[in-house]
Write an enzyme that holds these catalytic residues in place. Sequence first.
Site, PDB file in Angstrom:
ATOM      1  N   TYR A  30       0.470  -3.454  -8.481  1.00 63.00           N
ATOM      2  CA  TYR A  30       1.904  -3.675  -8.676  1.00 63.00           C
ATOM      3  C   TYR A  30       2.183  -5.034  -9.308  1.00 63.00           C
ATOM      4  O   TYR A  30       3.114  -5.166 -10.111  1.00 63.00           O
ATOM      5  CB  TYR A  30       2.658  -3.506  -7.359  1.00 63.00           C
ATOM      6  CG  TYR A  30       2.957  -2.059  -7.085  1.00 63.00           C
ATOM      7  CD1 TYR A  30       4.044  -1.431  -7.675  1.00 63.00           C
ATOM      8  CD2 TYR A  30       2.112  -1.292  -6.282  1.00 63.00           C
ATOM      9  CE1 TYR A  30       4.293  -0.088  -7.466  1.00 63.00           C
ATOM     10  CE2 TYR A  30       2.355   0.043  -6.064  1.00 63.00           C
ATOM     11  CZ  TYR A  30       3.455   0.648  -6.661  1.00 63.00           C
ATOM     12  OH  TYR A  30       3.688   1.991  -6.461  1.00 63.00           O
TER      13      TYR A  30
ATOM     14  N   ASN B 248      14.413   4.771 -13.438  1.00 60.11           N
ATOM     15  CA  ASN B 248      13.498   3.696 -13.793  1.00 60.11           C
ATOM     16  C   ASN B 248      13.538   2.580 -12.754  1.00 60.11           C
ATOM     17  O   ASN B 248      14.583   2.305 -12.160  1.00 60.11           O
ATOM     18  CB  ASN B 248      13.853   3.149 -15.173  1.00 60.11           C
ATOM     19  CG  ASN B 248      13.780   4.217 -16.243  1.00 60.11           C
ATOM     20  OD1 ASN B 248      13.005   5.177 -16.126  1.00 60.11           O
ATOM     21  ND2 ASN B 248      14.583   4.087 -17.279  1.00 60.11           N
TER      22      ASN B 248
ATOM     23  N   HIS C 271      14.881   5.378  -7.674  1.00 59.25           N
ATOM     24  CA  HIS C 271      13.478   5.228  -7.277  1.00 59.25           C
ATOM     25  C   HIS C 271      13.122   3.789  -6.904  1.00 59.25           C
ATOM     26  O   HIS C 271      11.951   3.436  -6.849  1.00 59.25           O
ATOM     27  CB  HIS C 271      12.565   5.734  -8.395  1.00 59.25           C
ATOM     28  CG  HIS C 271      12.725   7.199  -8.666  1.00 59.25           C
ATOM     29  ND1 HIS C 271      12.346   7.801  -9.853  1.00 59.25           N
ATOM     30  CD2 HIS C 271      13.234   8.194  -7.893  1.00 59.25           C
ATOM     31  CE1 HIS C 271      12.620   9.089  -9.799  1.00 59.25           C
ATOM     32  NE2 HIS C 271      13.159   9.346  -8.620  1.00 59.25           N
TER      33      HIS C 271
ATOM     34  N   CYS D 238       4.350 -11.332  13.016  1.00 59.76           N
ATOM     35  CA  CYS D 238       3.892 -10.016  13.484  1.00 59.76           C
ATOM     36  C   CYS D 238       2.853  -9.371  12.577  1.00 59.76           C
ATOM     37  O   CYS D 238       2.297  -8.322  12.918  1.00 59.76           O
ATOM     38  CB  CYS D 238       5.082  -9.076  13.658  1.00 59.76           C
ATOM     39  SG  CYS D 238       5.856  -8.554  12.101  1.00 59.76           S
TER      40      CYS D 238
END
Length: 245
Positions: free
Chosen positions: A68, A104, A121, A153
């Site tokens: 990503y 997109n 999305h 956490c």
Amino acid sequence: MARVRQWLAQAQGRHKGLAVLTGAGVSAESGVPTFRDDSTGYWARFRPEDMASEAGYRRDPQHVWRWYEYRRELVRNVQPNAGHLALAHWAQRHPAGMTLITQNVDGLHQKAGSPDVLCLHGELLKNRWLNHRCAQCDLAHPAAGEPPYCPACGNLVRPAVVWFGESLPQGIWAEAEQAAQNCTLMLVVGTSGAVYPAAGLAQIARQAGARVVVINPRPTELDAMAHALLHGPSAELLPQLLCED
């Protein structure tokens, strides 16, 4: 084109009279690889489905996070094209006249200046938490890592996109449905019409009495139910359609 411009003139007199649904083809004209083409060199060895699912992220978060980051770097170096800009300029000239809905995740509509974009999305350049957040989970100040995480956490940061097997954001989808039901004209731009539920918005609009226009260089799965087809790149056709002489 002349007939569609007449429909557009009729729509612009109504609150949210125009709805626009855009897909990957609009971004591809700016040089953004479509999802399935966004794998070259090293990344070509991996299936996009494995890199875009919660299971895949939990299995190897570092590897997926790096993918990503690679995609984000591609998007940061891309500029909106004339189609993005034409939509933004029309929206600015006609406040509250258009609802822009996109499949997109690259943020190019926002970069072009379009307000209040409904991102079905998600958004590639934004993050959210993988698990339910604790009181100390702060996206603005996560601990550094690949991926970043909550120091309290251990919760992992993830891209704020919709992965395979996930539902669309409920509030955004509800707004998109409402826009489809209330518009008098819907432009379906740069999408094959094969991805649901997004493609279903055109059918909702048609059933509610709106005219539907498909703008795409190639045939789509929505052509049969459209009132008009404009064949060509959106970066060429949208400026012609949305200009006001």
